[in-house]
Design a protein around this motif. Structure first.
Motif, PDB file in Angstrom:
ATOM      1  N   THR B  57      -3.850  57.154   5.093  1.00 64.09           N
ATOM      2  CA  THR B  57      -3.576  56.033   5.986  1.00 64.09           C
ATOM      3  C   THR B  57      -3.578  54.725   5.208  1.00 64.09           C
ATOM      4  O   THR B  57      -2.717  53.861   5.413  1.00 64.09           O
ATOM      5  CB  THR B  57      -4.641  55.970   7.100  1.00 64.09           C
ATOM      6  OG1 THR B  57      -4.844  57.277   7.608  1.00 64.09           O
ATOM      7  CG2 THR B  57      -4.206  55.053   8.221  1.00 64.09           C
ATOM      8  N   SER B  58      -4.550  54.591   4.292  1.00 62.24           N
ATOM      9  CA  SER B  58      -4.644  53.355   3.513  1.00 62.24           C
ATOM     10  C   SER B  58      -3.423  53.187   2.621  1.00 62.24           C
ATOM     11  O   SER B  58      -2.893  52.082   2.483  1.00 62.24           O
ATOM     12  CB  SER B  58      -5.903  53.355   2.655  1.00 62.24           C
ATOM     13  OG  SER B  58      -7.033  53.472   3.466  1.00 62.24           O
ATOM     14  N   ALA B  59      -2.980  54.290   2.012  1.00 69.16           N
ATOM     15  CA  ALA B  59      -1.801  54.212   1.145  1.00 69.16           C
ATOM     16  C   ALA B  59      -0.588  53.772   1.959  1.00 69.16           C
ATOM     17  O   ALA B  59       0.218  52.946   1.507  1.00 69.16           O
ATOM     18  CB  ALA B  59      -1.553  55.556   0.470  1.00 69.16           C
ATOM     19  N   ALA B  60      -0.471  54.301   3.181  1.00 63.26           N
ATOM     20  CA  ALA B  60       0.638  53.902   4.052  1.00 63.26           C
ATOM     21  C   ALA B  60       0.527  52.417   4.399  1.00 63.26           C
ATOM     22  O   ALA B  60       1.520  51.676   4.367  1.00 63.26           O
ATOM     23  CB  ALA B  60       0.635  54.742   5.325  1.00 63.26           C
ATOM     24  N   ALA B  61      -0.698  51.969   4.708  1.00 66.70           N
ATOM     25  CA  ALA B  61      -0.908  50.559   5.032  1.00 66.70           C
ATOM     26  C   ALA B  61      -0.563  49.676   3.836  1.00 66.70           C
ATOM     27  O   ALA B  61       0.026  48.603   3.983  1.00 66.70           O
ATOM     28  CB  ALA B  61      -2.353  50.326   5.470  1.00 66.70           C
ATOM     29  N   CYS B  62      -0.901  50.163   2.634  1.00 69.58           N
ATOM     30  CA  CYS B  62      -0.578  49.421   1.406  1.00 69.58           C
ATOM     31  C   CYS B  62       0.932  49.274   1.260  1.00 69.58           C
ATOM     32  O   CYS B  62       1.424  48.228   0.836  1.00 69.58           O
ATOM     33  CB  CYS B  62      -1.138  50.132   0.179  1.00 69.58           C
ATOM     34  SG  CYS B  62      -2.900  49.920  -0.023  1.00 69.58           S
ATOM     35  N   ALA B  63       1.681  50.349   1.620  1.00 68.90           N
ATOM     36  CA  ALA B  63       3.136  50.292   1.508  1.00 68.90           C
ATOM     37  C   ALA B  63       3.695  49.257   2.476  1.00 68.90           C
ATOM     38  O   ALA B  63       4.523  48.418   2.112  1.00 68.90           O
ATOM     39  CB  ALA B  63       3.734  51.668   1.779  1.00 68.90           C
ATOM     40  N   VAL B  64       3.220  49.302   3.727  1.00 66.64           N
ATOM     41  CA  VAL B  64       3.732  48.399   4.757  1.00 66.64           C
ATOM     42  C   VAL B  64       3.457  46.938   4.399  1.00 66.64           C
ATOM     43  O   VAL B  64       4.323  46.073   4.533  1.00 66.64           O
ATOM     44  CB  VAL B  64       3.105  48.741   6.131  1.00 66.64           C
ATOM     45  CG1 VAL B  64       3.459  47.695   7.169  1.00 66.64           C
ATOM     46  CG2 VAL B  64       3.559  50.124   6.572  1.00 66.64           C
ATOM     47  N   LEU B  65       2.245  46.671   3.907  1.00 64.57           N
ATOM     48  CA  LEU B  65       1.875  45.282   3.593  1.00 64.57           C
ATOM     49  C   LEU B  65       2.271  44.890   2.167  1.00 64.57           C
ATOM     50  O   LEU B  65       2.634  43.747   1.906  1.00 64.57           O
ATOM     51  CB  LEU B  65       0.361  45.098   3.752  1.00 64.57           C
ATOM     52  CG  LEU B  65      -0.226  45.383   5.122  1.00 64.57           C
ATOM     53  CD1 LEU B  65      -1.739  45.365   5.054  1.00 64.57           C
ATOM     54  CD2 LEU B  65       0.280  44.365   6.134  1.00 64.57           C
ATOM     55  N   GLY B  66       2.194  45.857   1.255  1.00 64.91           N
ATOM     56  CA  GLY B  66       2.328  45.538  -0.166  1.00 64.91           C
ATOM     57  C   GLY B  66       3.758  45.389  -0.640  1.00 64.91           C
ATOM     58  O   GLY B  66       4.031  44.553  -1.507  1.00 64.91           O
ATOM     59  N   VAL B  67       4.689  46.193  -0.093  1.00 65.04           N
ATOM     60  CA  VAL B  67       6.081  46.113  -0.552  1.00 65.04           C
ATOM     61  C   VAL B  67       6.665  44.721  -0.270  1.00 65.04           C
ATOM     62  O   VAL B  67       7.204  44.092  -1.195  1.00 65.04           O
ATOM     63  CB  VAL B  67       6.927  47.245   0.077  1.00 65.04           C
ATOM     64  CG1 VAL B  67       8.396  47.052  -0.262  1.00 65.04           C
ATOM     65  CG2 VAL B  67       6.434  48.603  -0.410  1.00 65.04           C
ATOM     66  N   PRO B  68       6.533  44.204   0.958  1.00 62.33           N
ATOM     67  CA  PRO B  68       7.046  42.841   1.187  1.00 62.33           C
ATOM     68  C   PRO B  68       6.364  41.803   0.290  1.00 62.33           C
ATOM     69  O   PRO B  68       7.028  40.877  -0.196  1.00 62.33           O
ATOM     70  CB  PRO B  68       6.709  42.583   2.657  1.00 62.33           C
ATOM     71  CG  PRO B  68       6.549  43.920   3.268  1.00 62.33           C
ATOM     72  CD  PRO B  68       6.008  44.803   2.193  1.00 62.33           C
ATOM     73  N   MET B  69       5.060  41.992   0.056  1.00 60.03           N
ATOM     74  CA  MET B  69       4.356  41.042  -0.801  1.00 60.03           C
ATOM     75  C   MET B  69       4.915  41.075  -2.214  1.00 60.03           C
ATOM     76  O   MET B  69       5.176  40.034  -2.829  1.00 60.03           O
ATOM     77  CB  MET B  69       2.860  41.366  -0.834  1.00 60.03           C
ATOM     78  CG  MET B  69       2.101  40.896   0.400  1.00 60.03           C
ATOM     79  SD  MET B  69       0.486  41.680   0.489  1.00 60.03           S
ATOM     80  CE  MET B  69      -0.395  40.744  -0.713  1.00 60.03           C
ATOM     81  N   ALA B  70       5.120  42.284  -2.728  1.00 60.94           N
ATOM     82  CA  ALA B  70       5.639  42.426  -4.093  1.00 60.94           C
ATOM     83  C   ALA B  70       7.033  41.818  -4.194  1.00 60.94           C
ATOM     84  O   ALA B  70       7.366  41.138  -5.175  1.00 60.94           O
ATOM     85  CB  ALA B  70       5.666  43.899  -4.483  1.00 60.94           C
ATOM     86  N   LEU B  71       7.874  42.025  -3.156  1.00 63.23           N
ATOM     87  CA  LEU B  71       9.236  41.478  -3.157  1.00 63.23           C
ATOM     88  C   LEU B  71       9.192  39.957  -3.232  1.00 63.23           C
ATOM     89  O   LEU B  71       9.896  39.337  -4.028  1.00 63.23           O
ATOM     90  CB  LEU B  71       9.975  41.913  -1.886  1.00 63.23           C
ATOM     91  CG  LEU B  71      10.449  43.373  -1.883  1.00 63.23           C
ATOM     92  CD1 LEU B  71      10.849  43.799  -0.479  1.00 63.23           C
ATOM     93  CD2 LEU B  71      11.628  43.535  -2.837  1.00 63.23           C
TER      94      LEU B  71
END
Lengths: 251, 256
Positions: B57-71
């Motif tokens: 679940t945390s990895a999924a949450a990281c994807a949802v929040l982290g990908v836009p941040m990285a972009l």
């Protein structure tokens, strides 16, 4: 190969310099290593200062941690002169390992108490009031305070359903003082330590699980006489008075 | 290799030994006769299950929040991005216990957000949600870092080409940018999953410890040490195996 040798020699020279730098200085004080249960920190630090004042050129160094962690460290060769345990079980472990230098002496006792955040928002009154929809935090049965919790719970004929079973009594206390939990079961001395951040509620069943603290000198100590003197200080009148001031009961 | 001095071998070998020897020492301590029993005990299984669930679940949450941040960090030249990047990396440097305390004062019962959530009837303290929040907090920088690096390396040539051919920004993102950095995204996900799996300090400070609800594998190991050191060693060994698998996965993704 020659280049490799030269580098090795350089490395050795650096190491030697570092070692010789470390050994300078004048007469070092004798260090007395006292391994004590975490709950003893405040009274023992007071007694340590007293001990240093009475003994010239002696420095008392404390290691405070959970009793089981300390026993494990001593078994693995940690240089302890004195060991004070929060329960008899861990003192027995030391004896089984053949590391006791003297018969342990009981020097203090501690009982459980209900701790609630300042103002007691959930209106806790006794052990029975912990059962109905209260955010209760206790110690896990694997650690001494949790074993005591199981005992009082059985003595009271209650089935507590905590929201968390913590690793140590400090973790329980933190959950209470931060207001995360409505109530927690901790030792009397912990409530005293928390000051205004927590209130304590006594309950009669706590007498079913009185925790006794034994102390002894450790086999293989480099300062057996000094260690014994520290044990005498703790078990003597002065030591007992300091312990009582921090909420500990007599042995 | 030719250009390296040979004496490098010595410290490098020592370094490798320094990392590998403790793992071997621990593996040597595993009591194989009771291994399976210790592993399949009720509390071990509950901890294992909870750890896998919350880490996924945390990895999924990281994807949802982290990908836009990285972009944003890689592509935006807005002012304050450098500051933003430093702030995002804080959980990486912070001791997890400190993260736990910070989270406690944010979503705890009397925290900044927590006291308002409490009014709405949302209780985060001592729930599995608290575990996921703690894990996501410490794991997020891993994903952001690895993805941002990949985005910078990939550059904007293909994106500009796609845009000049009339693709709208969302289409460029899903058809060009993300496929380009997919390997980095995958390894970032694996790393954040691994970090979540190992999370201990923030969880024990903030979420509590109750079998099946908040007691993840690292918390179970720490607790078992008190009463049953053999079980702690057995569980540690399992976690070590998982770590090896995770690293193998992450590296395979990275090399083309």
């Amino acid at each position: 190969m020659r280049r490799m040798l030269r580098s090795a020699a350089a490395a050795a020279a650096i190491t030697l310099t570092a070692v010789s730098c470390g050994s300078g200085g004048t007469a070092e004080p004798t260090i007395l290593q006292v391994f004590a249960a975490a709950s003893l920190q405040e009274p023992f630090e007071e007694l340590g200062e007293q001990f240093e004042a009475e003994h010239e050129d002696v420095a008392v160094e404390f290691t405070f941690a959970g009793s089981s962690t300390l026993v494990e460290q001593i078994q693995q060769g940690a240089p302890a002169d004195v060991f004070a345990s929060a329960d008899e079980k861990n003192m027995d472990k030391l004896a089984e390992a053949g590391l006791e230098a003297a018969e342990p002496v009981d020097f203090a006792s501690n009982t459980l108490m209900i701790a609630v955040p300042a103002g007691n928002p959930a209106g806790i009154t006794d052990l029975a009031s912990l059962t109905g929809g209260v955010n209760l935090v206790v110690c896990a049965p694997e650690v001494p305070c949790g074993a005591a919790t199981t005992t009082v719970q059985e003595a009271a004929g209650l089935e507590l359903s905590p929201v968390s079973e913590e690793q140590s009594v400090t973790d329980v206390l933190n959950k209470v003082t931060s207001g995360e939990a409505d109530a927690g079961l901790v030792y009397v001395t912990d409530v005293a330590k928390a000051g205004d951040a927590a209130e304590g509620i006594e309950f009669p069943e706590s007498q079913e699980a009185v925790n006794t603290y034994p102390i002894t000198t450790v086999d293989g100590s480099t300062n057996p006489e000094l260690g014994q003197e520290f044990v005498d200080l703790v078990t003597g009148e002065e030591g007992q008075q300091v312990l009582a001031e921090h909420g500990f009961g007599g042995a | 290799m030719r250009t390296l001095p040979r004496w490098i071998l010595l410290p490098a070998g020592l370094g490798a030994l320094f990392v590998i020897l403790p793992l071997i020492a621990m593996a040597a301590r595993v009591e194989w006769s009771g291994f399976w029993g210790l592993l399949t005990s009720e509390s071990s299984l509950a901890a294992l299950r909870l750890s896998v669930q919350t880490s996924l679940t945390s990895a999924a949450a990281c994807a949802v929040l982290g990908v836009p941040m990285a972009l944003l960090l890689a592509r935006s030249d807005a002012r304050g991005m450098a500051l933003m990047r430093s702030l995002v990396l804080i959980p990486l440097v912070l001791p997890p216990v400190v993260g736990g305390i910070a989270l406690l004062y944010t979503v705890g019962r009397q925290g900044l957000l927590g006291r308002h959530l409490e009014v709405l009837g949302i209780h985060i303290a001592f729930s599995t949600t608290a575990v996921v929040i703690a894990q996501t907090f410490v794991a997020l920088p891993f994903l952001v870092l690895s993805l941002e690096g990949a985005l910078r390396t990939a550059g904007t040539r293909y994106e500009e080409a796609a845009a000049s051919l009339g693709a709208r920004p969302s289409r460029v993102l899903t058809r060009v940018t993300l496929p380009l950095v997919l390997p980095a995204l995958m390894s970032g996900l694996v790393l954040s999953f691994a970090r979540a799996l190992g999370e201990f300090g923030a969880t024990i400070t903030f979420a509590g410890s109750l079998q099946g609800t908040t007691r993840t594998l690292p918390l179970e190991i720490y607790l078992q040490r008190e009463s049953d050191p053999e079980a702690a060693v057995a569980l540690s060994f399992v976690l070590m195996l998982v770590a090896i698998v995770v690293i193998a996965l992450a590296h395979r993704r990275r090399s083309p």
